[in-house]
Enzyme design. Sequence first.
Site, PDB file in Angstrom:
ATOM      1  N   ASP A  31       4.849  -3.364  10.963  1.00  0.00           N
ATOM      2  CA  ASP A  31       3.402  -3.159  11.060  1.00  0.00           C
ATOM      3  C   ASP A  31       2.894  -3.266  12.488  1.00  0.00           C
ATOM      4  O   ASP A  31       1.888  -2.641  12.847  1.00  0.00           O
ATOM      5  CB  ASP A  31       2.670  -4.156  10.162  1.00  0.00           C
ATOM      6  CG  ASP A  31       3.054  -5.606  10.453  1.00  0.00           C
ATOM      7  OD1 ASP A  31       4.030  -5.834  11.188  1.00  0.00           O
ATOM      8  OD2 ASP A  31       2.408  -6.518   9.909  1.00  0.00           O
ATOM      9  N   SER A  46       7.385  -4.840   7.400  1.00  0.00           N
ATOM     10  CA  SER A  46       6.948  -5.818   8.408  1.00  0.00           C
ATOM     11  C   SER A  46       7.746  -7.108   8.362  1.00  0.00           C
ATOM     12  O   SER A  46       7.188  -8.209   8.259  1.00  0.00           O
ATOM     13  CB  SER A  46       5.453  -6.103   8.229  1.00  0.00           C
ATOM     14  OG  SER A  46       4.728  -4.905   8.279  1.00  0.00           O
ATOM     15  N   ARG A  78       0.829  -1.198   0.000  1.00  0.00           N
ATOM     16  CA  ARG A  78       0.000   0.000   0.000  1.00  0.00           C
ATOM     17  C   ARG A  78       0.867   1.252   0.000  1.00  0.00           C
ATOM     18  O   ARG A  78       1.921   1.289   0.653  1.00  0.00           O
ATOM     19  CB  ARG A  78      -0.906   0.045   1.230  1.00  0.00           C
ATOM     20  CG  ARG A  78      -2.078  -0.906   1.168  1.00  0.00           C
ATOM     21  CD  ARG A  78      -3.074  -0.590   2.269  1.00  0.00           C
ATOM     22  NE  ARG A  78      -2.413  -0.438   3.556  1.00  0.00           N
ATOM     23  CZ  ARG A  78      -2.843   0.364   4.530  1.00  0.00           C
ATOM     24  NH1 ARG A  78      -3.919   1.097   4.351  1.00  0.00           N
ATOM     25  NH2 ARG A  78      -2.199   0.435   5.673  1.00  0.00           N
TER      26      ARG A  78
END
Length: 952
Positions: free
Chosen positions: A696, A617, A556
């Site tokens: 994350d 992450s 994203r």
Amino acid sequence: SRPALTGHPQVRQALLALTIPLETLRAVKGRMLQAMHEGLSCQTHAQASMPMLPTYLCSMPDGSEKGDLLVVELCQTHVRTLWVTLLGDGNHSPQVMYKIFDLPRDVMQGKGEALFDFIAQRVSLFLVDIRSPQHRLPLGFVFPFSCRQTRLDKAELISWSKGFNCSDVEGKDVVQLLQSALRKQELNHVDVVALMNDTVGTMTTCSRAGEPCEVALVMGEQQAPHVPGWWVLRGGLRWYSPPSLATDTGTNSCFMAQAEQVEMAVETSGWMCVNTEWGCFGDDGTLSDVLTPYDQRVDQESANPGKKRFEKLVGGLYLGEIVRHVLIALAAERALFLGSSAGVLRTKDVLKTQQVLEIINSEEGMAEARKALEALGLQPNERDCCRVQQICRAVVSRAAALCAAGLAAILSHMCQSRQLERLAVNVGVDGELYQGYTRFREILQSVTGLLAPQCMVTLLPSVDRTGWGAAMVTAVALRVAAQRREVDQLLAPLRLSRADLERVQGLMRREMELGLGRETNAQSSVRMLPTYVCGTPDGTERGEFLALDLGGTNFRVLVVRVGEDSIRIASEIYVIPTTITQGTGEALFDHIVECIVDFQLKQELIEQVLPLGFTFSFPCQQLGLDKVRGWPCPREMGRVPGYEALVPSLLQAVLLSWTKGFSASGCVGEDVVQLLRQAAERKQHSGLKVVAVVNDTVGTMMSCGYDDPKCEIGLIVGTGTNACYMEEMRNVGTVDGQQGRMCINMEWGAFGDNGCLDDIFTDFDRTVDEKTINPGKQRFEKLISGMYLGEIVRHILLALVEKQVLFRGMPCPKLHTRDIFQTKFLSTIEIDGLALRQVRGILQDLELKASFEDSGLVREVCQTVSLRAAQLCAAGLAAVVEKMRENRGLTRLAVTVGVDGTLYKMHPRFSLHLQQMLQELAPNCTVTFLRSEDGSGKGAALVAAVACRKAE
């Protein structure tokens, strides 16, 4: 349809009274539906007119049943014992021997102990006569009275009926009474494994492999052998037509329901047969508009006035009596039998239902009417015989229409509860009314179609519903019990005890302590990485940021605007193909930069240089902050020459290892910020100014911390799993400094990589681990996260197929395809209230030919795997919150966990199981869970914003 009316007004009035309009039948159907709902509900069951009793029959014959079975059937005038041998050939060629023993009336009215001793003695005689071998014999007990069952082999008698009234039996377990009586006869090798009534037997005899019967109706007497002595049959029941005897003159129905809808049952999954006991329908007055004066008189003369009102309208015991009272009334009004006394009709039971059926069903019906009436001493003329025939037809036709209304209610309930627009179902039917009267069958079929047009019904006649049916129920019970043992043995290693979870909690705590220590860090499987994030948002942060979120197969890009009262976010998702995630590092980071450029063009940001937070992450080692003063705020940072040198801790993140299916080469051991910068240079894109790199989990904690200041833990349970929390600096031996707190990125997915969880791992877990791109790594993650749960389930299903417990042992080539059973299927299959028919549809989409029974078993496997995952996650989290509580010297800790991840959010039960087990394992901690909304992107921006605020 209305019967043809004769000219006499009293006859016409009687026939009209016995004719029920379609609108009234619809109302009866609606009332029965309501009565069914009340009977199934715990809250209204006690007041319901229909008991809706669970039978604990949870499966239908599948044709694989085999072995020797013993059956005992308690009938109205006799006891029948049967020896049945099934060959496992689809139940096409059973071998049956049975013997009938007359039942003395004094035994039916005497002590309960004497009744069961009598039955056991006849079983003993039967086994001696057939020279039965002494191996263990399963016995099915046909007991045609209302019972409250709590297992298939445990049933308390509610009340006697049908002329029985033995003392000291009501409220007791009749299975245990029979078992005790068998022990007295030294039949220690005979075990009563199932108790059922004749309605359940009807359903099982009509079930075929691949074509289950899901509803059964019994209407009147069963055709059964009546001559005391021996009957032997080999090669199948389909050729058998024995003499008749009334063994049950009532009416009842049963159907297969989802077990969770049967609230009075202990079972909560799969299917269960429900015994409606619909003969009681109307005992609360709901049939008052249907009852005629003739019905009221029949009820008053019965042994149980006010009870079994529906049965007294449709049951074989009462139809002859209804006709008798109609004839009495018409004779009194001089519409019948002029010139002869009708006083004989005042004698109860002088007119039998069998005679009624002969009058209306025979080509010689008029002659049969004359014969029956003359046998009573009456002198009927031709008009009398015609009118009597009309009355008989009206009474039986009304019974058929009422049965159709009841069947329509059952079918509509099944259709609604399964959320189907249309339902195709097989209905097993037995009893003299159905078998002996063609017009009854026609009315039942046609009126059911009018009242339940959304249901396509196939009516199947039953054969020997009591004896053969009981044998099938017993065989199914044995098969299911054997399969249950196999399933329980297979799933036992995945079902963790409280002690197991407490041990995992203790191991996690030990690994945390090792990971925090400077000297012991290398020994720990939990890395406990410092993030240099030393505070959570306080609401004063401001600014505009770009954010990147790389943590799985989707990537994203976001623009985050942190204002005074809100945070506004615009984002876009980009897919990263497997060829890139498992290709070269250059290709991966080039793809990321291409996505960023595309997003900036769409958002008209290509000319702006915004601070960028990078949520990465994967396990990274971030370097020490040292002493950095005078940080500019993020919106100015991009214009300060050499700003990267001012914030080394947030800008240098060395990748330790790939997880979640990534394996891009040339990245491990490298600074991911530098890799991103180099890709930007290759793409000639100079508008990237990276301010912060976080994972994350930290981003999730920071995002939720903006909404709740008590949020000091981050948890991810999605494609992968991880946790972070605020640790006291004095405990972080890998970083200098004693004051304040720092967020620790646990990287708990690697918990157990040093072997400390080996005894928790099952063979299925090891198989899944061996097939991954990083065998032996991320062991805890492979027990919990969404990337692996579907694969664990798939391997368990393969083992069940191999044991011939699932899909009847048939080959399932598609099930051998890796990743075919995705974790999202677990979430769908475990949705509360999802009909097994829908589960079956999901499996059929995977080319798995599943029965409803298979669907229930697949659901159980999914539930077992996801429950273990949630409980293990709870054990890890319990170690975290207890450590935080002890760190702060608190008797009780109140803390919020910011949580994200598709497994946590999308699975219908995961969050509940996690929270319940956490409460058990950490009773001194009050833990609130706050779902993160866009945690990774917003969190990365907030990390940079907090760093700016602290510097200022």
